[in-house]
Design a protein around this motif. Sequence first.
Motif, PDB file in Angstrom:
ATOM      1  N   ILE A 170       0.877  -1.173   0.000  1.00 45.58           N
ATOM      2  CA  ILE A 170       0.000   0.000   0.000  1.00 45.58           C
ATOM      3  C   ILE A 170       0.911   1.218   0.000  1.00 45.58           C
ATOM      4  CG2 ILE A 170      -1.723   1.299   1.302  1.00 45.58           C
ATOM      5  CD1 ILE A 170      -2.625  -1.400   2.494  1.00 45.58           C
ATOM      6  N   LEU A 171       0.761   2.087  -0.992  1.00 53.20           N
ATOM      7  CA  LEU A 171       1.655   3.235  -1.144  1.00 53.20           C
ATOM      8  C   LEU A 171       1.011   4.505  -0.613  1.00 53.20           C
ATOM      9  CD1 LEU A 171       2.921   2.560  -4.798  1.00 53.20           C
ATOM     10  CD2 LEU A 171       3.836   1.686  -2.633  1.00 53.20           C
ATOM     11  N   ASP A 172       1.841   5.455  -0.182  1.00 55.11           N
ATOM     12  CA  ASP A 172       1.305   6.742   0.233  1.00 55.11           C
ATOM     13  C   ASP A 172       1.205   7.666  -0.981  1.00 55.11           C
ATOM     14  OD1 ASP A 172       3.831   7.789  -0.303  1.00 55.11           O
ATOM     15  OD2 ASP A 172       4.376   8.085   1.796  1.00 55.11           O
ATOM     16  N   ALA A 173       0.819   8.898  -0.755  1.00 58.43           N
ATOM     17  CA  ALA A 173       0.570   9.824  -1.857  1.00 58.43           C
ATOM     18  C   ALA A 173       1.832  10.168  -2.637  1.00 58.43           C
ATOM     19  CB  ALA A 173      -0.069  11.105  -1.322  1.00 58.43           C
ATOM     20  N   HIS A 174       2.998   9.898  -2.080  1.00 53.15           N
ATOM     21  CA  HIS A 174       4.253  10.221  -2.756  1.00 53.15           C
ATOM     22  C   HIS A 174       4.961   8.977  -3.281  1.00 53.15           C
ATOM     23  CE1 HIS A 174       3.664  14.262  -1.261  1.00 53.15           C
ATOM     24  NE2 HIS A 174       3.478  13.767  -0.058  1.00 53.15           N
ATOM     25  N   GLY A 175       4.240   7.857  -3.309  1.00 50.28           N
ATOM     26  CA  GLY A 175       4.782   6.638  -3.894  1.00 50.28           C
ATOM     27  C   GLY A 175       5.651   5.821  -2.968  1.00 50.28           C
ATOM     28  N   GLU A 176       5.732   6.214  -1.701  1.00 52.05           N
ATOM     29  CA  GLU A 176       6.531   5.458  -0.741  1.00 52.05           C
ATOM     30  C   GLU A 176       5.686   4.342  -0.132  1.00 52.05           C
ATOM     31  OE1 GLU A 176       9.723   5.910  -0.382  1.00 52.05           O
ATOM     32  OE2 GLU A 176       9.649   7.581  -1.808  1.00 52.05           O
ATOM     33  N   LEU A 177       6.342   3.227   0.191  1.00 51.92           N
ATOM     34  CA  LEU A 177       5.620   2.129   0.816  1.00 51.92           C
ATOM     35  C   LEU A 177       5.152   2.558   2.191  1.00 51.92           C
ATOM     36  CD1 LEU A 177       6.221  -1.581   0.557  1.00 51.92           C
ATOM     37  CD2 LEU A 177       5.957  -0.640   2.856  1.00 51.92           C
ATOM     38  N   PHE A 178       3.855   2.440   2.433  1.00 49.85           N
ATOM     39  CA  PHE A 178       3.240   2.943   3.659  1.00 49.85           C
ATOM     40  C   PHE A 178       2.742   1.816   4.549  1.00 49.85           C
ATOM     41  CE2 PHE A 178      -0.426   4.806   5.982  1.00 49.85           C
ATOM     42  CZ  PHE A 178       0.233   5.857   6.617  1.00 49.85           C
ATOM     43  N   ALA A 179       2.274   0.718   3.921  1.00 44.37           N
ATOM     44  CA  ALA A 179       1.719  -0.401   4.674  1.00 44.37           C
ATOM     45  C   ALA A 179       1.671  -1.611   3.760  1.00 44.37           C
ATOM     46  CB  ALA A 179       0.322  -0.054   5.200  1.00 44.37           C
ATOM     47  N   VAL A 180       1.264  -2.751   4.319  1.00 48.99           N
ATOM     48  CA  VAL A 180       1.117  -3.990   3.550  1.00 48.99           C
ATOM     49  C   VAL A 180      -0.201  -4.644   3.923  1.00 48.99           C
ATOM     50  CG1 VAL A 180       1.988  -6.342   3.191  1.00 48.99           C
ATOM     51  CG2 VAL A 180       3.588  -4.416   3.288  1.00 48.99           C
ATOM     52  N   ALA A 206      -5.351  -3.648  -2.081  1.00 54.61           N
ATOM     53  CA  ALA A 206      -4.246  -2.770  -1.687  1.00 54.61           C
ATOM     54  C   ALA A 206      -4.189  -1.534  -2.587  1.00 54.61           C
ATOM     55  CB  ALA A 206      -2.921  -3.531  -1.750  1.00 54.61           C
ATOM     56  N   GLN A 207      -4.435  -1.721  -3.877  1.00 54.77           N
ATOM     57  CA  GLN A 207      -4.454  -0.579  -4.789  1.00 54.77           C
ATOM     58  C   GLN A 207      -5.612   0.353  -4.463  1.00 54.77           C
ATOM     59  OE1 GLN A 207      -4.637  -2.585  -8.564  1.00 54.77           O
ATOM     60  NE2 GLN A 207      -2.418  -2.802  -8.724  1.00 54.77           N
ATOM     61  N   LEU A 208      -6.742  -0.234  -4.104  1.00 52.01           N
ATOM     62  CA  LEU A 208      -7.895   0.581  -3.733  1.00 52.01           C
ATOM     63  C   LEU A 208      -7.610   1.395  -2.478  1.00 52.01           C
ATOM     64  CD1 LEU A 208     -10.857   1.390  -4.049  1.00 52.01           C
ATOM     65  CD2 LEU A 208     -11.488  -0.683  -2.839  1.00 52.01           C
ATOM     66  N   ILE A 209      -7.001   0.763  -1.483  1.00 51.04           N
ATOM     67  CA  ILE A 209      -6.653   1.484  -0.254  1.00 51.04           C
ATOM     68  C   ILE A 209      -5.639   2.579  -0.558  1.00 51.04           C
ATOM     69  CG2 ILE A 209      -5.609   1.262   2.028  1.00 51.04           C
ATOM     70  CD1 ILE A 209      -6.696  -1.627   2.084  1.00 51.04           C
ATOM     71  N   SER A 210      -4.672   2.290  -1.436  1.00 50.27           N
ATOM     72  CA  SER A 210      -3.680   3.307  -1.826  1.00 50.27           C
ATOM     73  C   SER A 210      -4.360   4.499  -2.473  1.00 50.27           C
ATOM     74  CB  SER A 210      -2.651   2.702  -2.791  1.00 50.27           C
ATOM     75  OG  SER A 210      -1.906   1.672  -2.188  1.00 50.27           O
ATOM     76  N   LYS A 211      -5.344   4.228  -3.340  1.00 48.61           N
ATOM     77  CA  LYS A 211      -6.061   5.328  -3.997  1.00 48.61           C
ATOM     78  C   LYS A 211      -6.820   6.156  -2.971  1.00 48.61           C
ATOM     79  CE  LYS A 211      -6.730   5.542  -8.048  1.00 48.61           C
ATOM     80  NZ  LYS A 211      -6.004   6.198  -9.154  1.00 48.61           N
ATOM     81  N   CYS A 212      -7.475   5.484  -2.031  1.00 47.52           N
ATOM     82  CA  CYS A 212      -8.196   6.204  -0.973  1.00 47.52           C
ATOM     83  C   CYS A 212      -7.242   7.031  -0.125  1.00 47.52           C
ATOM     84  CB  CYS A 212      -8.958   5.212  -0.102  1.00 47.52           C
ATOM     85  SG  CYS A 212     -10.290   4.339  -0.939  1.00 47.52           S
ATOM     86  N   ARG A 213      -6.086   6.452   0.162  1.00 46.13           N
ATOM     87  CA  ARG A 213      -5.073   7.152   0.939  1.00 46.13           C
ATOM     88  C   ARG A 213      -4.613   8.418   0.201  1.00 46.13           C
ATOM     89  NH1 ARG A 213      -2.620   8.528   5.685  1.00 46.13           N
ATOM     90  NH2 ARG A 213      -0.470   9.122   5.281  1.00 46.13           N
TER      91      ARG A 213
END
Length: 654
Positions: A170-180, A206-213
């Motif tokens: 799961i990535l944050d808004a800047h493309g860094e790994l934020f969670a799994v 995980a992609q959906l959560i990344s988008k929400c994030r």
Amino acid sequence: MGQTVERRTSARSGDAERSGASLSEPKAVNESIIVRSWGRCWDDYRIDRSTRSGPAVVEQQRLNERVDRYGEFVQLARAEMHALYQQIAGSGYALLLTDADGLILDYVGDPTLKRTFQSAGLWRGAIWSEANEGTNGVGTCIAERRPVTVHRDQHFRNRHNMLSCSGAPILDAHGELFAVLDASSVNARDTPESQLHTLALVTMSAQLISKCRFVASFPEGMILRFHSRPEYVGLINDAAMALDGDGKILAADPNAVAYLGLAHRSDLVGQRIDQVLDIEPANLPEHARRRHMPYWPVRCVKRGTRYFATLEYGDQQGVPGDRVHRAEQVVRSKPRGQRRPSLEALAGHDPSMQRQVERARRVVGRGIPVLLRGETGTGKEVFARALHGACAWSEGPFVAVNCAAIPENLIESELFGYQPGAFTGARKGGMKGKVLQADGGTLFLDEIGDMPLDLQTRLLRVLEEQEVVPLGGEVPIQVDLNLISATHCDLMERVADGRFRQDLYYRLNGLEVALPALRDRLDRRELVRAVLAEEGGEGVVVEDEAMRRIMACDWPGNLRQLRNVLRTALALCDDQIIRVDDLSAELGALELRSLKGTASAREESALVSAERDALIESLELHRWNVSKTAAALGMSRNTLYRKMRRHGIQQDER
């Protein structure tokens, strides 16, 4: 050094079942991930494979501090985890959410298996980094920054050899790994190949959560969403960029970088939006203030590629999970009670549309498959539903499947269903696929041109034999259905390129129905009034100048875009009169493009007409024998077919 090589080789050449596969990646890629991980375990971490100690667990206070640091994200992710768990409930798998260090923050699973997972160390507060626990779904996902499946003895530590884990970043808004996000079983008995379905589901969530994030990270900014296909704007696979009030790009998700053909997000961040897309920064507040505005067309400044975009202020997005639709919801149905247009209503007063409706009416329900062809937004699914309602199958179900919206690893199970226990994550009672759901009714395969080749082979077999064998099953099940397919692309070009099976094309193309684009229809005024009536504006009057603007547009989004524009105009208009000011801002740009293209279009018209006449003359000369005509014209049969479709030449014109 020799011992290290020997150990790595043994990891690579173990039992064939030890290799898994990541989403949309060949088995060898996942195997290479495992080999690299084992190398790190030997050389960097120097982990003792045989030690029986469990994972390190942090004290409750530290866990609470870490959960607090992640704030609302845990709640956001938990909602998606519960939705995903409904897909795998009863399979013996649990879902884990970890931070970027592998610390488990949350757990969703079967309460009866709680103790079993705790004893395996799969519980809140446990640390599953690769340095601590060796090769595993969480730690190796963090190390590789990509989805991975680790199955049984692919785990480096012997203690974990009964586990099966599928983790996705799961990535944050800047493309860094934020969670799994990870799905794990403590007593896996299936094969690595069976993990693909679970990994596909986990990766998609995980992609959906990344988008929400991403969306939730800029409450005071503006979120621009865009895609080359208007129906995908606002969905999981669109691109997103965050902008400040001056139009400077604050962040961009991986899709934005990829769609714009750039190497890295640093090529976007810090630039003004008008350096990337043809959007004036001064016009951004106008777009953002109008909530639920339809998308408008934009172009890439450097490449000229056209996209469709929407824009909202970050604090208008509401709960991010409500704004991003789940990609696996592929059956799109109308709300109950909403009137669906009949074939007569769809025909309107346009001669071309009337002819297509009449041709389709003659064959539907007679065992002849219908292939709908038309640009995005021309109403292919609406037309398919009307065909279904006009034939003997109308009392049966209408099942719609968007072949382009389902991840490749899920298409087979979605279409053909599966038996209980067919693969990891399978529902306890199995699942009835879309083909069987459509038995006695109509199966509508939208965007059929995007179906993977191997699935095309199986679909052809189902259509030829009129029976389905669900995944994990052995006994074929008879199926009787009406088939309608649709595409926006030229299938014969894909046949020529090897991307679509020729035999499947001919099996689907009992009758090809070409739906005209909105700009080519002669009854656009009637369509405007019909759409207004459907949207609750039956008594609304369109001012002459506003109607002129509507008629002057080329409508790249077709009927879908027209409906969105008129829906917004209805909400904005006063005194039951739609004026120019009530129309969306993008109409001016569309009108200008349309006017600029008029002169060149007139010049091309004579050439197009001449080519069409020449083709028909040659076809008639050779009694509509396509092979002989193509040979006489010095072109291939595929090229001739493409030209015939481009000019709307039908075999029955003879």
